[in-house]
Design a protein around this motif. Sequence first.
Motif, short mmCIF file in Angstrom:
data_model
loop_
_atom_site.label_atom_id
_atom_site.label_comp_id
_atom_site.label_asym_id
_atom_site.label_seq_id
_atom_site.Cartn_x
_atom_site.Cartn_y
_atom_site.Cartn_z
N GLY A 170 19.52 16.73 -9.00
CA GLY A 170 18.93 15.78 -8.07
C GLY A 170 17.59 16.14 -7.48
N VAL A 171 16.96 17.21 -7.95
CA VAL A 171 15.66 17.61 -7.38
C VAL A 171 14.48 17.17 -8.24
CG1 VAL A 171 16.62 19.54 -6.08
CG2 VAL A 171 15.81 19.91 -8.42
N GLY A 172 14.75 16.49 -9.35
CA GLY A 172 13.66 15.95 -10.16
C GLY A 172 13.34 16.71 -11.42
N LYS A 173 14.30 17.47 -11.97
CA LYS A 173 14.03 18.23 -13.19
C LYS A 173 13.70 17.30 -14.35
CE LYS A 173 18.00 20.33 -13.43
NZ LYS A 173 18.69 19.66 -12.30
N THR A 174 14.58 16.33 -14.60
CA THR A 174 14.34 15.39 -15.70
C THR A 174 13.13 14.51 -15.41
OG1 THR A 174 16.72 15.40 -16.13
CG2 THR A 174 15.44 13.66 -17.17
N MET A 175 12.93 14.17 -14.14
CA MET A 175 11.78 13.34 -13.76
C MET A 175 10.47 14.04 -14.10
SD MET A 175 11.09 10.37 -12.21
CE MET A 175 12.46 9.99 -11.11
N LEU A 176 10.40 15.35 -13.87
CA LEU A 176 9.20 16.10 -14.20
C LEU A 176 8.97 16.11 -15.70
CD1 LEU A 176 6.85 18.07 -13.62
CD2 LEU A 176 8.53 19.93 -13.61
N ALA A 177 10.02 16.36 -16.46
CA ALA A 177 9.89 16.39 -17.92
C ALA A 177 9.45 15.02 -18.45
CB ALA A 177 11.21 16.80 -18.55
N LYS A 178 10.03 13.95 -17.95
CA LYS A 178 9.66 12.61 -18.41
C LYS A 178 8.24 12.25 -18.00
CE LYS A 178 14.20 10.34 -18.65
NZ LYS A 178 15.02 9.23 -18.10
N PRO A 215 0.75 18.46 -31.05
CA PRO A 215 1.38 19.58 -30.36
C PRO A 215 2.90 19.42 -30.32
CG PRO A 215 0.52 18.01 -28.77
CD PRO A 215 0.07 17.52 -30.12
N PHE A 216 3.58 20.54 -30.13
CA PHE A 216 5.03 20.53 -30.06
C PHE A 216 5.47 21.35 -28.85
CE2 PHE A 216 9.12 22.62 -31.11
CZ PHE A 216 9.92 21.49 -31.14
N MET A 217 6.28 20.72 -27.99
CA MET A 217 6.72 21.40 -26.78
C MET A 217 8.14 20.95 -26.43
SD MET A 217 5.05 21.25 -22.94
CE MET A 217 5.70 22.24 -21.58
N VAL A 218 8.99 21.90 -26.12
CA VAL A 218 10.34 21.62 -25.65
C VAL A 218 10.36 21.82 -24.14
CG1 VAL A 218 12.76 22.31 -25.71
CG2 VAL A 218 11.42 22.28 -27.83
N VAL A 219 10.74 20.78 -23.42
CA VAL A 219 10.91 20.85 -21.97
C VAL A 219 12.40 20.68 -21.69
CG1 VAL A 219 10.24 19.93 -19.72
CG2 VAL A 219 8.63 19.84 -21.64
N ALA A 220 13.06 21.77 -21.35
CA ALA A 220 14.52 21.75 -21.17
C ALA A 220 14.86 21.91 -19.70
CB ALA A 220 15.17 22.86 -21.99
N THR A 221 15.91 21.22 -19.29
CA THR A 221 16.42 21.37 -17.93
C THR A 221 17.82 21.99 -18.01
OG1 THR A 221 17.55 19.20 -17.78
CG2 THR A 221 15.19 19.27 -17.30
N GLN A 222 18.15 22.74 -16.99
CA GLN A 222 19.49 23.29 -16.92
C GLN A 222 19.92 23.43 -15.47
OE1 GLN A 222 20.15 27.20 -18.46
NE2 GLN A 222 18.73 28.20 -17.07
#
Length: 345
Positions: free
Chosen positions: A55-63, A149-156
């Motif tokens: 709920g702190v915006g991890k996925t929001m930052l990645a998107k 470019p290729f980048m993986v942005v992962a949340t956990q």
Amino acid sequence: MTTYDDRASLTDLTATVERVRSSVEGVIEGKPEVVRLSLTVLLAEGHLLIEDVPGVGKTMLAKALARSIDCSVRRIQFTPDLLPSDITGVSIWDQQRRDFEFKPGAIFAQIVIGDEINRASPKTQSALLESMEERQVTIDGQTYELPSPFMVVATQNPVEMEGTYPLPEAQRDRFMARVSIGYPSADAELQMLDIHGGVNPLDDLQPVAHAHEIVKLIDAVRTVHVADPVRRYAVDLVAATRTHPDLRLGASPRATLHLLRAAKASAALSGREFALPDDVQALAVAVLAHRLLPTAQAQLNRRTAEQVVQEILQRTPVPAAPQQQAGFTMGRGATAYGQQPPRRL
């Protein structure tokens, strides 16, 4: 050698970084340092691990980062029943051609968002290892190149939470940096209510940079100069983690390489074409801490890997700036670590 025409084009790319930064900060309020680290990892050709409570915006930052760049984006929701073939792809028998046809998986994108990566099994997590390191996927003996470019942005989520699997050491080592967003300040949370209360800001977020511009920025970061004392400083920091009594696993040589690449990207974002020890210091915790394993005694004493890295930073001597080169006039706050006058990238 960098030509005059190359320098002119590098200067023209300054606006690209500012547009992406402003776009992401319009969605993630009150976290400029997190946005800067995300851009640093992108320009350093790395991968980013975002770890924090829900709920702190991890996925929001990645998107927000993905939508700010006009490139291919795929999102993978990691679950316990996710299979490795769902990520990499699978070969399917074609009855008409009487041959196997490869169906690419979600990893075949320029920015891949791995949501809650530690909710999948270690077998599925390992499907990312080759793609993150070698930027390719091997299926049935056939190798497929990934786009650039290729980048993986992962949340956990923190490993203490229910239904999570700790990432293996080899998986964590593939991520250039780990960042925790943290709870927003009261003012930022109030602003979030105004912005997010009625609409989703991601719906109106438009790309502000093209993929080919990011590739040019990455090429520009590669040209950033790193003097020998700065290289030695990075090596000394990483080597200190391998002998520290509170750690049973230190950082790998890959960590040294990632630290140096991130320092070059940080220097470029600061408008310099040469890296300083300050760049290495500022990124040491984010780049090194998630790779370290504290000993059992250190865990009993509630010693974290971040605290150990901070202690190493305090104990490791910072290299003194070399003498100014003849005929080289440096601006305020600059040192003679660079070989050319600074320019802004």
